[in-house]
Design an enzyme around this catalytic site. Structure first.
Site, PDB file in Angstrom:
ATOM      1  N   LEU A   1       0.824  -1.215   0.000  1.00 17.00           N
ATOM      2  CA  LEU A   1       0.000   0.000   0.000  1.00 17.00           C
ATOM      3  C   LEU A   1       0.853   1.257   0.000  1.00 17.00           C
ATOM      4  O   LEU A   1       0.616   2.172  -0.781  1.00 17.00           O
ATOM      5  CB  LEU A   1      -0.921   0.004   1.213  1.00 17.00           C
ATOM      6  CG  LEU A   1      -2.098  -0.957   1.142  1.00 17.00           C
ATOM      7  CD1 LEU A   1      -2.897  -0.904   2.432  1.00 17.00           C
ATOM      8  CD2 LEU A   1      -2.995  -0.629  -0.037  1.00 17.00           C
TER       9      LEU A   1
ATOM     10  N   LEU B   1      -3.659  -0.229   7.219  1.00 18.97           N
ATOM     11  CA  LEU B   1      -3.993   0.150   5.849  1.00 18.97           C
ATOM     12  C   LEU B   1      -4.040   1.674   5.755  1.00 18.97           C
ATOM     13  O   LEU B   1      -3.552   2.279   4.807  1.00 18.97           O
ATOM     14  CB  LEU B   1      -5.339  -0.459   5.449  1.00 18.97           C
ATOM     15  CG  LEU B   1      -5.424  -1.987   5.521  1.00 18.97           C
ATOM     16  CD1 LEU B   1      -6.803  -2.466   5.060  1.00 18.97           C
ATOM     17  CD2 LEU B   1      -4.358  -2.630   4.651  1.00 18.97           C
TER      18      LEU B   1
ATOM     19  N   ARG C   1      -5.863  -5.039  20.947  1.00 25.51           N
ATOM     20  CA  ARG C   1      -5.185  -6.296  20.640  1.00 25.51           C
ATOM     21  C   ARG C   1      -4.228  -6.756  21.729  1.00 25.51           C
ATOM     22  O   ARG C   1      -4.212  -7.934  22.083  1.00 25.51           O
ATOM     23  CB  ARG C   1      -4.414  -6.138  19.335  1.00 25.51           C
ATOM     24  CG  ARG C   1      -5.353  -5.986  18.176  1.00 25.51           C
ATOM     25  CD  ARG C   1      -4.639  -5.764  16.881  1.00 25.51           C
ATOM     26  NE  ARG C   1      -5.640  -5.809  15.811  1.00 25.51           N
ATOM     27  CZ  ARG C   1      -5.373  -5.595  14.536  1.00 25.51           C
ATOM     28  NH1 ARG C   1      -4.155  -5.314  14.158  1.00 25.51           N
ATOM     29  NH2 ARG C   1      -6.324  -5.665  13.646  1.00 25.51           N
TER      30      ARG C   1
ATOM     31  N   ARG D   1      -0.685  -1.061  17.843  1.00 25.43           N
ATOM     32  CA  ARG D   1      -1.486  -0.506  16.753  1.00 25.43           C
ATOM     33  C   ARG D   1      -2.937  -0.932  16.911  1.00 25.43           C
ATOM     34  O   ARG D   1      -3.214  -2.086  17.229  1.00 25.43           O
ATOM     35  CB  ARG D   1      -0.955  -0.983  15.406  1.00 25.43           C
ATOM     36  CG  ARG D   1      -1.763  -0.482  14.236  1.00 25.43           C
ATOM     37  CD  ARG D   1      -1.169  -0.893  12.905  1.00 25.43           C
ATOM     38  NE  ARG D   1      -1.178  -2.319  12.677  1.00 25.43           N
ATOM     39  CZ  ARG D   1      -2.255  -3.020  12.353  1.00 25.43           C
ATOM     40  NH1 ARG D   1      -3.423  -2.435  12.242  1.00 25.43           N
ATOM     41  NH2 ARG D   1      -2.170  -4.325  12.156  1.00 25.43           N
TER      42      ARG D   1
ATOM     43  N   GLU E   1       4.602   0.143   7.256  1.00 29.90           N
ATOM     44  CA  GLU E   1       5.028  -0.629   8.422  1.00 29.90           C
ATOM     45  C   GLU E   1       6.540  -0.539   8.632  1.00 29.90           C
ATOM     46  O   GLU E   1       7.035  -0.785   9.731  1.00 29.90           O
ATOM     47  CB  GLU E   1       4.597  -2.093   8.256  1.00 29.90           C
ATOM     48  CG  GLU E   1       4.710  -2.906   9.538  1.00 29.90           C
ATOM     49  CD  GLU E   1       4.249  -4.356   9.377  1.00 29.90           C
ATOM     50  OE1 GLU E   1       3.636  -4.670   8.334  1.00 29.90           O
ATOM     51  OE2 GLU E   1       4.504  -5.169  10.281  1.00 29.90           O
TER      52      GLU E   1
ATOM     53  N   SER F   1      -9.817 -12.315  11.060  1.00 26.66           N
ATOM     54  CA  SER F   1      -9.972 -10.870  11.233  1.00 26.66           C
ATOM     55  C   SER F   1     -10.548 -10.466  12.583  1.00 26.66           C
ATOM     56  O   SER F   1     -11.468 -11.087  13.105  1.00 26.66           O
ATOM     57  CB  SER F   1     -10.881 -10.316  10.146  1.00 26.66           C
ATOM     58  OG  SER F   1     -11.242  -9.000  10.469  1.00 26.66           O
TER      59      SER F   1
ATOM     60  N   GLY G   1       4.174   1.651  -0.753  1.00 27.17           N
ATOM     61  CA  GLY G   1       5.059   1.759  -1.910  1.00 27.17           C
ATOM     62  C   GLY G   1       4.299   2.035  -3.200  1.00 27.17           C
ATOM     63  O   GLY G   1       4.671   2.923  -3.976  1.00 27.17           O
TER      64      GLY G   1
ATOM     65  N   HIS H   1       1.953 -10.553  14.332  1.00 33.49           N
ATOM     66  CA  HIS H   1       1.121 -10.058  13.245  1.00 33.49           C
ATOM     67  C   HIS H   1       1.658  -8.777  12.615  1.00 33.49           C
ATOM     68  O   HIS H   1       1.597  -8.592  11.406  1.00 33.49           O
ATOM     69  CB  HIS H   1      -0.270  -9.800  13.801  1.00 33.49           C
ATOM     70  CG  HIS H   1      -1.229  -9.198  12.823  1.00 33.49           C
ATOM     71  ND1 HIS H   1      -1.571  -9.844  11.665  1.00 33.49           N
ATOM     72  CD2 HIS H   1      -1.905  -8.024  12.824  1.00 33.49           C
ATOM     73  CE1 HIS H   1      -2.423  -9.082  10.990  1.00 33.49           C
ATOM     74  NE2 HIS H   1      -2.626  -7.973  11.658  1.00 33.49           N
TER      75      HIS H   1
ATOM     76  N   HIS I   1      -1.307 -10.554  17.560  1.00 33.64           N
ATOM     77  CA  HIS I   1      -2.740 -10.422  17.255  1.00 33.64           C
ATOM     78  C   HIS I   1      -3.537 -11.513  17.966  1.00 33.64           C
ATOM     79  O   HIS I   1      -3.184 -12.676  17.904  1.00 33.64           O
ATOM     80  CB  HIS I   1      -2.936 -10.529  15.740  1.00 33.64           C
ATOM     81  CG  HIS I   1      -4.282 -10.073  15.285  1.00 33.64           C
ATOM     82  ND1 HIS I   1      -5.422 -10.766  15.586  1.00 33.64           N
ATOM     83  CD2 HIS I   1      -4.669  -8.996  14.568  1.00 33.64           C
ATOM     84  CE1 HIS I   1      -6.458 -10.119  15.057  1.00 33.64           C
ATOM     85  NE2 HIS I   1      -6.027  -9.046  14.436  1.00 33.64           N
TER      86      HIS I   1
END
Lengths: 650, 258
Positions: free
Chosen positions: A55, A453, A342, A447, A437, A296, A57, A413, A278
Site C-alpha cells: 500500500l 492500511l 489487541r 497498533r 510498516e 480478522s 510503496g 502479526h 494479534h
C-alpha cells in the site's frame, strides 16, 4: 534528572524530528504552506527509487509518477500486486463520521495515541487522522468496492479500541481491494512510462555517499545478477519484521533485509521491541507448520470469546452450560468487552491458556463463539458479514464455525517498531525515506485494528509526495553521484561476497532450520510477556545460534539463477541480527507499554504499568559494528494535545 | 484429531531454466500429518533435499492464506488441486490418502514461460492491467466518498469479480491458454461501477487487444470457472464480449466527432 534526559544527553546522532510549529491541529497545514516546491517541468529531472509495492510503496510510486518524477519501483515478488498488504482482512479507519456517532479527526487521533499507549509522536498521529478522510475518497474514486448499505451509502463496522464505527471494509478482503486499487493506479503509470518496474528484484544494500542516500544495490532473483541503481531519493516501503518469530501471520517472504541494510548503513532503528501479537489467529496444529493464519478482528464485533471455567473440561463447546463458561473479556473489560485492544486481548488469552483453560486438541486456544450472533441475526446475516472468513477457517481447521466455535490464539502479526523517521518520513540519512510498516512513527507501542492500511496509504498518497518534494527542491541541477561511483562498486562487491559466503559454508542445516530455531527463542523470551531473566537468556542463546548459522549453514545450488534457499539465507541472517536488537531494546525498556509487556512492571490487576518519567521516549538504535553492541539514542516524546493517562478499557 | 499419512509418492516437474529440457523426478514423503498444508509438505521435502545437499524444488508461494495469488501448481492435472474454490496454499493433506501418488507440474501455457521447476512468469497479466485495468483518478481532488450512492447489489456484483487474485489458474486450465476470465473479471469489476463509466469502452478495447497479444482465444470451454479458486463466474466473459462489441461502435463514433 530523568533517565530520558540522561540518555538524551548521550545521543551519538542528532535526532531532529522536524515537527512544525503551531497547535497540533495546524501543524500539517503549516508544513504544507511553508514547504519548498519543485516546478512541474523540473520534476522529471529527479529520480526517486521506491522499494516495495504494498500500500505505501504502490501509492507513493503512483503519486510521485503522476506528479512527474521519474520513479524506479522494485519488488521481490513476480508482480506488484502480491505485496502482503493484500492479506489484510478487516478494514481501514477513516474519521468520516458517516454514522453520526460522534467521530472526528480529533477522536481518531486521540484513540490512536491512547491505543499506542502514549508512545507515538503526537504530530505524526494527528496528520494521519487528518488525511484518513482523504484516503476513503481517493479509494472510492478508484473503484474500490467497499461494502454499502441498501441506500447505496458506505457501510462501517467497529474495531478494537474505538467506541465509534469508523471502519470501512470490503467483505473480509479490504487489504486486497485497497492494494489492487493502488496497484491499478501504479500499473497505469507503468503503462504510461512514469514508473520503471523491476520485479523479482530484491534490495540487498543501500548506498550512502557523502552522508546522503544515493541509490541501492539489488539482486535479480531470476538470474542472480547484482546491479546498482542511483537516484535523488530512496523510499523504503518494505513492511515489517514480524517473521522474526518464524511463525507469524506474515507472508513467507516478508523480511527485514531492506530496513536492516539501511540500519547497517547508519539509519536508526526505533523501538524494535514494539511488536504486535494479534489475538485472533488459528492455533498451531502441528510442528511442521510454516505460518499462522489470522482470523480478522472484525469477527469480534459479533463473536464472543470464552474458555471453560474448569481446566479439565472435556465436553464439546455446545454442551458446556453458560454458567461454566468464562467470557473473560466481557468480565474484565465491560465497556469494550470483546472489542478490547489487541495487546490486552492477547495477554488475556495467554493467561487463560497458561492457567490450563485452553481448548482444542493441544489445549492451545480459546473459543470465539458465534452461536449467540447466529441466534440474534440469523445464519444469513452472519454469512453475509463473515462468510469468507468462516470458509477459510473450515479449510484450515477442518471444523465448521457455524456449528462449532472457532478456536483462536494470539500470533505475531505486525511490528510497530521500524526505521526512525522524522515528521517528513525521512530517516536520519538525508534522501532515505521509510513508509508504512517499515517506519516506526504512528502506532506507538500498540497498533489499533484497521490502522495499518490507513497508515500505509496516508504515507504513500498524502505525506511522501509533499515531503519528498521539499527535500528535492534544493537539489535542482546539482550533480549527483551515478552508479560509476566507487561506493556502488564496493557495495556490489560486498553483497556478492556475502551471498557467495553462504554458498561456501557447506554445513548441514538449511536456512529454514535456523529460522525456526531463531523464531522459537524470540517467541519464548521476547513474545507476549518478557522478563529481565528471559531476555538475558535470549541474548546468550541468540549469538550462539548465530555462530552455528555462520558455520553450519547449508545452501545448495548456485548464485547464478533462481535459488530460493539462497534468498532465505540472506533474510535469516538479517533476522538474527535484528533479533538481538529486539531483545536488547526489550531489556532496556524497564516498563510495560502496549505490546511490550514486562512481567516485572504491571499493576495489581495485571495491566501494563508505564513509567512516563523515565521511558516517555523513542529508543532509536544506531548500528555499532556488531549486532550485540548497538548505541542507544533517544527522542523524548512531548504531549501537548493529549494528557498522559493510564489506558483503561474497563 | 490429526492422522498421519504415510508413503506419499510425489512426481515433481524439474526444469533447470526456461530453455532447459524438463523431466519428472520422484520423491517419497514418508510421513506427514493430514493437518499439514500441501505447501508445507513441499517445505518438508525441500528441507530434506537441502540437508542431503540437493537443490530444493523451486515453487512460487507467499501469503499462504489464499489471497496473494502467488502460488500455483497443477496437481494431478488440476489447477490448484482437487478442492473446489481453493488455492494450492489452502489445500490440506487431509484431501489425500496414504500411498497416494501425486503429480505436480507448473502452469502450462505459452504466455507463462517456465522460469525454473514449478515457477512460471505471469507478467503478461500485469501488461493487461497496465493497458487499461484501472480507473484514472490521480491522487488528490477526489469528491466525497458518499457523493455517488452505489446500490448494494451493484457494489456486491463488482466485488464478486474484484476478488480475482491473479493466480493464473484460469489460463492454466484452459485448453487454449486464454486469459478471458482474468481480463473479464477486471472489466466487470470496473465497468459495473459508476466511477468506471468514463473509460468503460476505451478500457475494454485496449485490455482485450493486449490480452490477444499474449494469450490464446476463448472457445467457451468453461474450464477457467471450474479451476478458479475464487469461483469467479464465466458471466464476466459475456459482459466483456458485449462491451467489446459495443466499444467498436462507441469508440468509432467518438473518433468521428474529433
Amino acid at each position: 534528572m530523568t533517565l530520558t534526559d540522561e540518555l538524551f544527553a548521550k545521543n551519538t546522532v542528532k535526532l531532529d524530528s522536524k515537527i512544525p510549529d503551531g497547535p497540533v491541529a495546524d501543524k500539517w497545514d503549516n508544513y504544507k504552506e511553508n514547504m519548498k516546491l519543485v516546478n512541474p517541468n523540473n520534476k522529471r529531472k529527479f529520480k526517486v527509487i521506491v522499494v516495495g509495492t504494498g500500500l505505501a510503496g504502490a501509492s507513493a510510486a503512483a503519486t510521485l509518477a503522476e506528479l512527474g518524477y521519474q520513479v524506479d519501483a522494485f519488488t521481490f515478488h513476480d508482480s506488484a500486486r502480491r505485496a502482503h498488504s493484500i492479506a489484510a482482512q478487516g478494514g481501514i479507519n477513516g474519521a468520516k463520521n458517516y454514522k453520526g456517532d460522534g467521530d472526528s479527526v480529533h477522536r481518531l487521533f486521540y484513540d490512536t495515541v491512547k491505543g499506542g499507549d502514549f508512545r507515538a509522536r503526537e504530530a505524526n498521529v494527528h496528520r494521519l487522522a487528518q488525511v484518513s478522510v482523504d484516503i476513503i475518497d481517493q479509494m472510492v474514486a478508484q473503484g474500490v468496492p467497499f461494502a454499502r448499505e441498501y441506500g447505496g451509502l458506505l457501510d462501517n463496522r467497529s474495531f478494537g479500541g474505538a467506541q465509534v464505527s469508523r471502519t470501512f471494509y470490503a467483505r473480509g478482503q479490504t487489504g486486497q481491494q485497497l492494494l489492487l486499487g493502488a496497484y491499478q493506479q501504479f500499473s497505469r503509470q507503468v503503462g504510461l512510462g512514469g514508473i520503471s518496474l523491476y520485479n523479482r528484484s530484491e534490495l540487498i544494500d543501500i548506498v550512502v555517499i557523502d552522508g546522503r542516500a544515493s541509490g541501492i544495490v539489488v539482486r535479480d532473483l531470476v538470474t542472480g545478477e547484482i546491479t546498482s541503481h542511483a537516484a535523488h531519493a530512496v523510499v523504503l516501503a518494505t513492511g515489517g519484521y514480524g517473521n522474526a518469530f518464524f511463525l507469524s501471520t506474515n507472508a513467507m517472504a516478508c523480511n527485514v533485509t531492506a530496513a536492516w541494510r539501511a540500519h547497517r548503513k547508519g539509519a536508526l532503528f526505533a523501538n524494535p521491541c514494539y511488536t504486535q501479537i494479534h489475538p485472533t489467529c488459528i492455533p498451531q496444529s502441528d510442528d511442521s507448520q510454516s505460518k499462522l493464519t489470522l482470523m480478522s478482528e472484525s469477527l469480534r464485533n459479533d463473536g464472543r470469546v470464552w474458555v471453560p471455567v474448569n481446566p479439565n473440561e472435556t465436553r464439546p463447546a455446545h454442551e458446556v452450560p453458560e454458567e461454566e463458561r468464562d467470557y473473560y473479556l466481557e468480565r474484565l473489560y465491560p465497556s469494550f468487552g470483546n472489542l478490547a485492544p489487541r495487546d490486552i486481548s492477547s495477554r488475556a488469552a495467554k493467561r487463560a491458556v497458561d492457567k490450563g483453560q485452553g481448548v482444542g486438541p493441544k489445549k492451545n486456544g480459546v473459543y470465539l463463539d458465534f452461536s449467540e450472533a447466529i441466534e440474534r441475526l440469523g445464519h444469513d446475516v452472519v454469512q453475509e458479514r463473515y462468510g469468507n472468513l468462516f470458509e477459510m477457517y473450515e479449510r484450515i481447521a477442518g471444523e465448521n464455525p457455524y456449528e462449532t466455535p472457532m478456536r483462536i490464539y494470539p500470533a505475531s502479526h505486525y511490528t510497530m517498531g521500524g526505521l526512525w523517521v522524522d515528521y517528513e518520513l525521512q530517516t536520519n540519512i538525508p534522501g532515505l525515506y521509510a513508509a508504512g510498516e517499515a517506519n516506526f512513527s504512528d502506532h506507538g507501542a500498540n497498533r489499533l485494528g484497521a490502522s495499518a492500511l490507513m497508515q500505509g496509504l496516508a504515507d504513500g498518497y498524502f505525506v511522501l509526495p509533499y515531503t519528498i518534494g521539499n527535500g528535492l527542491a534544493p537539489l535542482l541541477n546539482k550533480p549527483m553521484p551515478g552508479i560509476d561511483h566507487p561506493e556502488f562498486k564496493a557495495a556490489e562487491d560486498a553483497a556478492r561476497n556475502r551471498y557467495n559466503a553462504y554458498l561456501a559454508i557447506n554445513g548441514t542445516k538449511s536456512p529454514d532450520y535456523f529460522h525456526r530455531e531463531l523464531g522459537k527463542i524470540i517467541w519464548d523470551y521476547c513474545g507476549m510477556e518478557r522478563t529481565e531473566e528471559g531476555l538475558k537468556k535470549a541474548l546468550e542463546l541468540l549469538p550462539a545460534l548465530y555462530q552455528e548459522f555462520k558455520t553450519d549453514l547449508r545452501v545448495t545450488g548456485s548464485g547464478d539463477d533462481m535459488n530460493q534457499t539462497l534468498e532465505k539465507a540472506g533474510r535469516v541472517d538479517d533476522f538474527f541480527q535484528l533479533g538481538m536488537l529486539m531483545c536488547r531494546d526489550a531489556l532496556d525498556r524497564k516498563e510495560s507499554c502496549g505490546g511490550h509487556f514486562r512481567a516485572e512492571y504491571q499493576t495489581d490487576e495485571g495491566e501494563a504499568l508505564r513509567d512516563d518519567v523515565n521511558y516517555c521516549h523513542v529508543a532509536a538504535w544506531q548500528w555499532g559494528g556488531d549486532p550485540m553492541t548497538p548505541n542507544l539514542n533517544v527522542e523524548p516524546l512531548e504531549f501537548e494535545a493529549v494528557h498522559l493517562a493510564t489506558r483503561s478499557y474497563k | 484429531m490429526s492422522n498421519h499419512l504415510k508413503n506419499i509418492t510425489l512426481r515433481i516437474w524439474r526444469q533447470a531454466g526456461p530453455a532447459a529440457k524438463g523431466n519428472f523426478e520422484t520423491h517419497v514423503v514418508d510421513e506427514i500429518t493430514d493437518e499439514a498444508s500441501f505447501l508445507e509438505m513441499l517445505d518438508i521435502l525441500n528441507d530434506k533435499l537441502v540437508t542431503e545437499g540437493k537443490e530444493a524444488v523451486v515453487f512460487d508461494h507467499d501469503c499462504r492464506e489464499g489471497i496473494c495469488g502467488t502460488c500455483s501448481l497443477m496437481i494431478d492435472g488440476q489447477a490448484h488441486g482437487p478442492q473446489r474454490g481453493t488455492a494450492t496454499c489452502q489445500l490440506h493433506m487431509r484431501q489425500f490418502k496414504s500411498n497416494d501418488t501425486i503429480t505436480i507440474e507448473p502452469w502450462r501455457a505459452s504466455a507463462f514461460p517456465i522460469i525454473k521447476d514449478l515457477m512460471v512468469d505471469r507478467s503478461a497479466f500485469d501488461r493487461i492491467i497496465e493497458s487499461g485495468g484501472y480507473i484514472t483518478a490521480d491522487t488528490g481532488g477526489a469528491p466525497d466518498a458518499n457523493l455517488i450512492p452505489i446500490p448494494k447489489v451493484i457494489a456486491d456484483a463488482a466485488m464478486d469479480s474484484a476478488e480475482c487474485i491473479g493466480c493464473g489458474a484460469c489460463v492454466a486450465a484452459c485448453p487454449n491458454g486464454a486469459a478471458n476470465l482474468f481480463t473479464g473479471a477486471k472489466i466487470a469489476h470496473l465497468s459495473r461501477l459508476p466511477q468506471g463509466q468514463a473509460e468503460r469502452y476505451s478500457r475494454v478495447e485496449s485490455m482485450v487487444e493486449t490480452m490477444d497479444d499474449h494469450f490464446g482465444s476463448c472457445t467457451s470451454h468453461g474450464e477457467c470457472e471450474a479451476a478458479c479458486p475464487k469461483e469467479i463466474s464465466i458471466d464476466v466473459i459475456a459482459l466483456m464480449n458485449k462491451d467489446f462489441r459495443k466499444a467498436k461502435f462507441a469508440n468509432r463514433k467518438d473518433l468521428a466527432r474529433k
